[in-house]
Design an enzyme around this catalytic site. Structure first.
Site, PDB file in Angstrom:
ATOM      1  N   GLU A 150      39.100 -31.804  10.355  1.00 25.38           N
ATOM      2  CA  GLU A 150      37.827 -31.142  10.095  1.00 25.38           C
ATOM      3  C   GLU A 150      37.831 -30.333   8.822  1.00 25.38           C
ATOM      4  OE1 GLU A 150      39.129 -31.436  12.944  1.00 25.38           O
ATOM      5  OE2 GLU A 150      37.612 -32.363  14.202  1.00 25.38           O
ATOM      6  N   HIS A 175      35.659 -26.772  24.625  1.00 26.87           N
ATOM      7  CA  HIS A 175      34.495 -27.528  24.189  1.00 26.87           C
ATOM      8  C   HIS A 175      33.204 -26.810  24.522  1.00 26.87           C
ATOM      9  CE1 HIS A 175      37.645 -30.560  24.225  1.00 26.87           C
ATOM     10  NE2 HIS A 175      36.888 -31.271  23.423  1.00 26.87           N
TER      11      HIS A 175
END
Lengths: 461, 409
Positions: free
Chosen positions: B145, B214
């Site tokens: 990322e 998450h």
């Protein structure tokens, strides 16, 4: 059971085919067989051309009766001999060199020939860079600027690599590459302006010294963070590739920067995407006080290229001609073949890490002196230029005194130029001033009005 | 010179789920507002579906950026959506529609992220785009990322307009270095030479038992990075409008989507429209209390609003949409009217959007408050996996009703 998985070499031409998946494991296979199921579809979809399950055994044998099998990523030959690949190669990767320590071309070597004008221009820039570094360093010690980073010992990498590029090639520096800017025409006054943070600075006085940047010269503004420019370089190359430009990206980093995660990912991305980037590692032996022996255990940086599928070369970073030739060839490869190239330039950081560092604290003084005198890249290149009859002692003293004079003058001028106005504290955070910043600026001005004696006089309102 | 056009339009049924408000969600009103006379001068130029050139003294030097390229909608005032005309779609389709329109309009717009290309994105926002625009414009990246965000920064500085998709907002924590140190800063530190018009988007928030890692609310962490803007979408209408505005903006914008809102259905106009990035949305005007919320909590609030209306209260519900900067103009007007503020957010109590908003309201509108600002947030705990526990880390309508009742006592 097996399945077809081929490594797709051309990212551009990739088309996905349908992948259908489950292959039951056949008991007779001892070796690990990767079983594709729906959850793994993501992985296979990315790279493989087709992953149709096959109904029959799929194994072949090579000429030595060794079994070959398909795995995701390609065919592998099996061996019954359990052998670990050594952690270090028997011999270290060889280093490309053109000139010996006396500036003579090594017998049998091939390199890119230079014209007299070009060679003299390269040499002058190296001398100017060296002089600029010396004088700015001294200026910092005198308290005239707050900070400076020299590139002593790395003049050849700076200038020779810049000379091998065109002005369309985008440069993403770390912070020890002002020579690239110098080559492209950044004036000494502009260097001084940035270091003094005055009104003439492109960066409007917002950054600390040596954080140069010039959109005009395609040199991205230096950001202090290590190795963050590497994935950005891949992005810039991706942009060039989208536009099909005849240009590449070049990015620099040190031996220490290769430990950052961004180095790994940038090389990986560049290889996968076929991005035209030249990664130049200035392996100068030191990351502040950390020597390379404590930074990594691999044979330098060059061996890592292959791990990512990147073509790489090791070059003598103190040999201007070697650097020039290597970078020029790399550029051609990068643009015509759409691939990244990794160049490891071996050199030595003669100066301290920065003006906030005293490297005699962690390395022997005679080591530094040895590299400064006996292995100076500027002297070495000078010998070659002189040997060609293109340079003389008079030229040398004239160049050095002229450079020195110009730099001193630039510093004197920069010192007197006004600082950027207060409003520049708030502009360019966004494209337009939002209300909260307007408010904060108003509050600040009010505060200054109430306490004018505390406000620095040389900063205009 | 303030002209406030209110358009109250009924929308079609949103997707059925006990959490969501089934009907009667009001769409944003059109506003064209000059700067107020208040000290500080909050400038809101915005129109939901109309180009409104706003000129006034303040606007000369700065002014918030309107989505200046917004195409004028038809004469129908609140032509945000009408019962007849328009088309129905789900929120993730609205995002995709906005994305596709912008990619058609400007060849420099490109998308990068994990599985966005051939897989179509893990929430299908980019489905079909790779086939239409090719591998290079809809780029599948390896799993790194920080690096593909860095890549987007580099590409933006070289002239492209990338959209970075984080598969889940939480993964963008890995990209924090690039976002904070480079994306937010380089326009400033380069002296304005290099601009970074990127959009970073992805789903965040608490889902259905996705586990602690998450279920992150990253707006808390990103909110103090100078140089970026943050918006949160909550309906298909504002999702498309904000997506388009974010892409057209010259600043880096982080667009927060919510995992549970992707399947919301709504009818949106056929005509092109772009929303303002700095404007809040008046969901339900009222008199008794101002409820400020965003993203998924909007639906919890509206559900609580139904109960409150039955009990005789008249709450004003504002979806703040713009998380950085806050639309203090709309919020201020509301506070001046109701004198009571309740903030309902999904962020943790400590350091969330609600915390900043509370501070901003207290600082700016202290004199107009009849009661302390109340903020309902999630607890400072990692989100548990067990469904019942997870439910109780998120503010529920019943708590909202109780809070309003206490506030209005």
């Amino acid at each position: 059971m097996g399945f077809l998985g081929k490594l797709n070499h051309s990212f551009l031409g990739f088309h996905q085919r349908n992948s259908s998946l489950v292959s039951p494991i056949d008991e007779s296979y001892r070796n690990a067989v990767v079983v594709l199921n729906n959850a793994m579809a993501l992985f296979s979809v990315r790279c493989s051309e087709s992953t149709l399950a096959e109904a029959q055994r799929d194994s072949r044998y090579d000429e030595h009766e060794n079994q070959i099998l398909d795995f995701p990523g390609g065919q592998v030959t099996f061996t019954s001999e359990m052998r670990f690949i050594s952690e270090s190669p028997e011999k270290r990767t060889k280093c490309y060199q053109v000139l010996d320590d006396n500036g003579r071309p090594i017998l049998g070597t091939s390199f890119q020939p230079l014209s007299k004008e070009f060679a003299v221009r390269m040499y002058s820039n190296m001398v100017t860079l060296q002089t600029m570094d010396t004088i700015f360093y001294e200026a910092q010690r005198q308290g005239r600027i707050s900070f400076y980073v020299t590139s002593n010992g790395e003049e050849a990498i700076n200038i020779a690599s810049a000379a091998a590029l065109t002005f369309d090639d985008v440069v993403l520096p770390q912070y020890r590459e002002p020579g690239v800017l110098l080559w492209r025409g950044f004036t000494l006054q502009e260097f001084a302006n940035q270091c003094f943070g005055n009104k003439g600075d492109n960066g409007k006085g917002r950054q600390m010294p040596i954080h140069y940047g010039s959109k005009k010269l395609n040199y991205f503004t230096v950001s202090s963070t290590i190795a963050t420019q590497l994935p950005q370089a891949v992005g810039a190359a991706y942009s060039l590739k989208m536009d099909s430009k005849d240009a590449c990206v070049i990015t620099y980093f040190g031996d220490g920067g290769t430990s950052e995660g961004d180095f790994h990912a940038a090389l990986n991305f560049a290889a996968v995407m076929g991005a035209p980037v030249i990664f130049i590692c200035r392996n100068n032996g030191w990351a502040i006080s950390t020597p390379t022996s404590e930074q990594f255990r691999s044979d330098g940086i060059v061996v890592r290229g292959q791990a990512y599928g990147v073509r790489s070369i090791r070059v003598d970073g103190n040999d201007a001609l070697a650097v020039y030739t290597a970078v020029q060839t790399a550029r051609e490869m990068a643009i015509s073949e759409h691939r990244p190239i990794l160049i490891e330039a071996l050199t030595y950081r003669v100066g301290h890490h920065s003006t906030s560092d005293d490297s005699t604290k962690y390395r022997p003084v005679d080591e530094i002196e040895h590299w400064r005198m006996a292995r100076d890249p500027v002297t070495r290149f000078r010998k070659w230029v002189e040997w060609n009859g293109w340079w003389s002692d008079e030229d040398e003293s004239e160049l050095r005194s002229s450079a020195r004079k110009q730099i001193l003058h630039a510093i004197q001028v920069a010192e007197k130029v006004e600082k950027p106005p207060l409003s520049d504290l708030f502009t360019d955070v966004y494209d337009h001033l939002p209300s909260n910043l307007l408010e904060q600026e108003r509050l600040l001005r009010e505060t200054i009005k109430r306490h004018p004696q505390d406000y620095p006089p040389e900063v205009p309102m | 010179m303030a002209a406030i056009l209110k358009g109250i339009v009924a929308t079609s049924v949103l997707s059925s789920s006990s959490d969501f408000v089934p009907k009667g969600v009001q769409l944003p009103s059109l506003k064209s507002l000059p700067v107020s006379e208040r000290k500080g001068g909050f400038l809101v130029d915005g129109s939901d579906a109309k180009v409104v050139p706003v000129s006034n003294a303040r606007a000369r030097s700065a002014g918030r950026l309107v989505a200046a390229n917004a195409v004028a909608a038809e004469k129908s005032a609140a032509s945000t959506a009408s019962k007849t005309g328009g088309h129905e779609l789900l929120l993730f389709e609205a995002l995709r529609e906005g994305l596709e329109e912008e990619m058609d309009r400007d060849p420099r717009v490109c998308v990068m992220g994990e599985d966005v290309g051939h897989y179509g994105g893990s929430y299908k926002v980019t489905k079909g785009l790779a086939k239409k625009y090719g591998d290079l414009r809809v780029l599948d990246t390896p799993i790194a990322e920080n690096s593909f965000t860095g890549m987007a920064v580099g590409a933006a500085m070289t002239g492209l307009r990338p959209i970075v998709e984080g598969m889940n907002m939480g993964f963008l924590l890995l990209a924090f270095n690039q976002i904070s140190n480079n994306c937010g800063m380089l326009h400033y530190t380069s002296g304005g030479q290099f601009k970074i018009p990127i959009v970073i988007r992805g789903p965040g928030g608490v889902g259905r038992q996705l586990g602690a890692e998450h279920s992150q609310r990253l707006e808390s962490y990103f909110q103090s990075i100078p140089g970026i803007q943050m918006v949160a979408c909550s309906t298909p209408y504002n999702a498309k409008g904000l997506m388009k505005a974010a892409i057209r903006s010259e600043n880096p914008v982080i667009l927060f989507e919510h995992v549970l809102l992707y399947n919301l259905k709504e009818r949106i106009p056929d005509e092109e429209y772009v929303l303002s990035l700095e404007e809040a949305e008046m969901v339900r005007p009222g008199e008794h209390v101002t409820i400020l919320t965003y993203s998924r909590m909007r639906y919890h609030v509206m559900q609580a609003a139904k109960t409150l209306v039955n009990k005789g209260y008249d709450p004003e519900v504002i979806d703040i949409r713009s998380l950085k900067p806050f639309d203090l103009y709309t919020i201020g007007n509301s506070v001046k009217k109701t004198h009571r503020v309740l903030i309902v957010e999904e962020c943790m109590r400590t350091g969330g959007i609600g915390a900043s908003l509370t501070a901003a309201i207290n600082e700016n509108f202290h004199d107009y408050l009849d009661a302390p600002v109340v903020c309902l947030s999630s607890q400072d705990v990692p989100t548990p996996y067990a469904g019942t526990l997870e439910e109780w880390t998120v503010v529920q309508p019943a708590q909202i009703v109780t809070a309003v009742e206490q506030l209005c006592r």
